[in-house]
Scaffold this active site. Structure first.
Site, mmCIF file in Angstrom:
data_model
loop_
_atom_site.group_PDB
_atom_site.id
_atom_site.type_symbol
_atom_site.label_atom_id
_atom_site.label_comp_id
_atom_site.label_asym_id
_atom_site.label_seq_id
_atom_site.Cartn_x
_atom_site.Cartn_y
_atom_site.Cartn_z
ATOM 1 C CG ASP A 66 30.683 25.102 35.034
ATOM 2 O OD1 ASP A 66 31.118 24.640 33.966
ATOM 3 O OD2 ASP A 66 30.136 24.393 35.897
ATOM 4 C CG ASP A 134 26.417 19.558 45.802
ATOM 5 O OD1 ASP A 134 26.230 19.467 44.563
ATOM 6 O OD2 ASP A 134 27.179 20.411 46.308
ATOM 7 C CD GLU A 141 28.648 23.574 44.919
ATOM 8 O OE1 GLU A 141 27.756 22.713 45.027
ATOM 9 O OE2 GLU A 141 29.844 23.286 44.724
HETATM 10 C C1 GLP Z 1 31.171 19.643 37.801
HETATM 11 C C2 GLP Z 1 30.545 20.539 36.737
HETATM 12 C C3 GLP Z 1 29.088 20.203 36.493
HETATM 13 C C4 GLP Z 1 28.908 18.713 36.352
HETATM 14 C C5 GLP Z 1 29.341 18.036 37.627
HETATM 15 C C6 GLP Z 1 29.151 16.528 37.607
HETATM 16 O O1 GLP Z 1 31.022 20.113 39.085
HETATM 17 N N1 GLP Z 1 30.660 21.914 37.060
HETATM 18 O O2 GLP Z 1 28.638 20.886 35.329
HETATM 19 O O3 GLP Z 1 27.558 18.410 36.070
HETATM 20 O O4 GLP Z 1 30.727 18.311 37.801
HETATM 21 O O5 GLP Z 1 30.174 15.931 36.891
HETATM 22 P P1 GLP Z 1 30.263 14.430 36.452
HETATM 23 O O6 GLP Z 1 29.489 14.346 35.187
HETATM 24 O O7 GLP Z 1 31.725 14.205 36.240
HETATM 25 O O8 GLP Z 1 29.682 13.612 37.542
#
Ligand code: GLP
Length: 240
Positions: A66, A134, A141
């Site tokens: 992404d 979430d 989402e």
């Molecule tokens: C972002 C990314 C996800 C990731 C999520 C959780 O929203 N788009 O790919 O899994 O954050 O991130 P973290 O590992 O910092 O908790």
């Protein structure tokens, strides 16, 4: 679904071992990569293995999950910048074979082309994932349709709040949209590896992997993936 529990460092080492095996067997493999805090330790381990000559990215192709809409690769919070600084600039990868969805001037058709490119490259052999509070994977989402390919999403308020820590704590600076591989794209990967760390992920891990498969919890679809490994520390797996 296979579940592995260990310390955060050992989780990163075990995940890195998956890559060492795969790249040893198939040096031309296609990797689906992820950003966020969770994969940072894994990337550290991969860089160390590469520096020690135990693994090479020379012939690997990568596709990231992404990218924020409106940030170009030179923005320090863009996912291209993250990947360059945590992995690509530190290993022997050919950067022309690294792909992160473009966050600027993209149309839905151009985004869908990302899926065609992945297919033409042979499909993703190993997709790395984290999980949002979430239940989002990539930036899919809650309530996003399961059958979507790469597309533009409106970020949930909870995600914007969670990610403001990377934008000086200022919610107004967090982009409100992103391009993300869809659930369909993710589920087409031959193998999926999710890393989870910390007590903050315990609730959602329980919901996603021990609750019903539902678009309300996007990660729950992974219960149906034929080769899914969940690697987590004790805190993240404490409720399962
Ligand atoms: C972002 C990314 C996800 C990731 C999520 C959780 O929203 N788009 O790919 O899994 O954050 O991130 P973290 O590992 O910092 O908790």
């Amino acid at each position: 679904m296979k579940i592995i529990q260990d310390t955060q460092r050992n989780c990163a080492r075990m995940a890195a071992e998956e890559y060492r095996k795969l790249l040893g067997e198939n040096p031309h493999c296609v990797l689906g990569l992820a950003t966020g805090s969770t994969p940072e330790m894994l990337y550290e381990e991969l860089v160390a293995l590469c520096k020690a000559g135990k693994l090479s990215f020379k012939d690997v192709t990568t596709y990231n999950l992404d990218e924020y809409v409106g940030l170009d690769g030179s923005h320090p919070q863009s996912y291209r910048y993250f990947m360059d600084s945590h992995l690509f600039n530190l290993v022997d990868i050919d950067k022309t074979r690294t792909h992160v969805p473009c966050g600027i001037g993209v149309t839905d058709e151009m985004a869908a082309h990302y899926d065609d490119e992945i297919k033409q490259a042979g499909g993703v052999d190993l997709q790395l994932l984290g999980i949002g509070h979430d239940g989002h994977i990539g930036f899919n989402e809650p309530h996003d349709a399961f059958d979507l390919g790469t597309h533009c999403v409106d970020l949930a308020q909870e995600t914007i709040e969670a990610n403001k820590r990377f934008f000086d704590g200022n919610v107004d600076l967090v982009p409100k949209q992103a391009y993300t591989m869809g659930i369909r794209t993710i589920m087409q990967a031959r193998k999926v590896l999710m890393v989870v760390n910390g007590a903050g992920k315990a609730e959602i891990v329980k919901k996603a992997f021990f609750g019903p498969v539902t678009p309300e919890v996007p990660a729950s679809i992974l219960q149906l993936h034929p080769d899914f490994i969940l690697v987590g520390d004790e805190e993240a797996l404490s409720l399962i």
